[in-house]
Design an enzyme around this catalytic site. Sequence first.
Site, mmCIF file in Angstrom:
data_model
loop_
_atom_site.group_PDB
_atom_site.id
_atom_site.type_symbol
_atom_site.label_atom_id
_atom_site.label_comp_id
_atom_site.label_asym_id
_atom_site.label_seq_id
_atom_site.Cartn_x
_atom_site.Cartn_y
_atom_site.Cartn_z
ATOM 1 N N HIS A 1 1.832 4.641 -2.728
ATOM 2 C CA HIS A 1 1.933 6.080 -2.448
ATOM 3 C C HIS A 1 3.336 6.593 -2.804
ATOM 4 C CE1 HIS A 1 -1.919 6.815 -0.569
ATOM 5 N NE2 HIS A 1 -1.735 5.916 0.371
ATOM 6 N N GLU B 1 -4.658 7.707 -3.181
ATOM 7 C CA GLU B 1 -5.128 6.434 -2.629
ATOM 8 C C GLU B 1 -5.346 5.400 -3.737
ATOM 9 O OE1 GLU B 1 -4.945 6.134 0.506
ATOM 10 O OE2 GLU B 1 -6.105 4.350 0.994
ATOM 11 N N HIS C 1 0.834 -1.203 0.000
ATOM 12 C CA HIS C 1 0.000 0.000 0.000
ATOM 13 C C HIS C 1 0.873 1.259 0.000
ATOM 14 C CE1 HIS C 1 -3.778 2.204 1.023
ATOM 15 N NE2 HIS C 1 -2.907 3.073 1.505
ATOM 16 N N GLU C 2 1.775 1.314 0.955
ATOM 17 C CA GLU C 2 2.618 2.509 1.061
ATOM 18 C C GLU C 2 3.564 2.611 -0.134
ATOM 19 O OE1 GLU C 2 1.524 4.585 3.107
ATOM 20 O OE2 GLU C 2 0.293 3.175 4.253
HETATM 21 MG MG MG Z 1 -3.276 5.283 1.958
#
Ligand code: MG
Length: 487
Positions: free
Chosen positions: A265, A291, A261-262
């Site tokens: 980003h 996101e 997830h990170e």
């Molecule tokens: Mg996030």
Amino acid sequence: MELAESLEVKEILRRYREVWALEHALSLMTWDMETYMPEAGFRERGEARAVLRRMIQRTLTSQELKSLVWRAEPRNDFERGVIRVLRREIERLEKLPSEFVEEEAKVATEAYSVWVKAREKSDYKLFSPHLGKVFELAKRKAELLGYEKHPYDPLLDWFEEGFSVADCEKLFSIIGELSELFRKVSERHPREHPLEKEEYDKQRMRELNMRVLEAVGFDFKRGRLDTSPHPVTFGLGLDDVRITTRYHERDFRRSLFAVLHEFGHAAYDMNIDRVLWLTPVQRGASLGTHESQSLFWENVVGRSIAFVEAFYRDMIEYLPFLRSYSIEDIYTYFTLVRPELIRVEADEVQYVLHVYLRYRIEKEILEEKLSVSELPQAWEELMEELIGVKPKSHREGVLQDVHWSQGYVGYFPTYAIGRVLAAQIALSVKDLDEKVRERRFSEVMSYLRERVHRWGAVYPPRELVKLALGEELKPPRLLEYLRLKYL
Ligand code: MG
């Protein structure tokens, strides 16, 4: 991309560097606060951050910069982006009197510390007066910012440029079908999986995370992986992007998916075109857009059979207990769908239902149709209706999220925007499974970089989505993606 041509914009960019540097310092301080700062450093850090914030405000609202921004006649897309982003920031800063901003910070600080205790004790009565203040301030903020149609509009726009209640209604028009789909899928899935209980070695898990990060293309010369209670990404600059994850001793997918997830980003922050360096558009287009990138890597890439196949050998090497599980077992564990009370634990099928619940509550409070004291009951009813479960305590209900205690009203819908966009991207990348299985991640990344990352905030989010995908934000695409994967 064209650079600044007009003299005014060049001058604006020269002045903006001061803001950029202060923001750079702020995010380094925040990163440190989340990772290595000694516990007692909190107060001094809070003071220092507040001072830096005031310095940013002073620079941005200075007469010289302001008149340059309002006078500028942008000549190309880059210049238009710079002016749009700066106007938006300056207008915000000017519409909210400093007493209001200070009161907001004070209320949030107190509400947060009470929320921590209230959540621990599952005591809503303790938190409710503070939540009342938070919503009162949100209403006042809406009035100060101004709106035409709905008091929620300026609060939504605060977090997602150009987004309104009308857009939310469109976004959530799929809720009925989504709830139906969730019921159908969760009925077929087990309620538990043995892999949730397998204990792992934290050090080995960290090594696996690093191995995966390297394979998907995280550049360790330009980034770091650390540990923090809440996984997060800090884009300090193009060449310094720091991510974190956490290690519970069990349920290894939580640590791994936080990393993916990170990483999503971080990839966005690292891939912004270098010509946007040190400018106001060296940032993601919006929270929802950001996101979408994290969710693409976490859910679309990570929770796929192709991903398990690609990393099965590595997973076995670092987590030997996996030897007694097949690729299919691990995939089932990664894609388990079952009713959850807690939003952050929710699978990708039901997640948007949790967001919708919060949206309904925020909107009804702003419309004065719901009071803060009635909130727990509204929560329970909506949970039952949407997900089919009822919280047994406030801790697993209305007290679970940190956002309201921090004063964030209007934030939640950006999570749903990200989900829909990630699905749209998933449906638009060609031969994704093949690329993932063969670890051809650079091909996936160049697709994302060309269409999304490199543009930074040059275009407003809505325009960027159209440019990137050839279509607008299309909520039914989420249903399409989920049906393909789960039915
Ligand atoms: Mg996030």
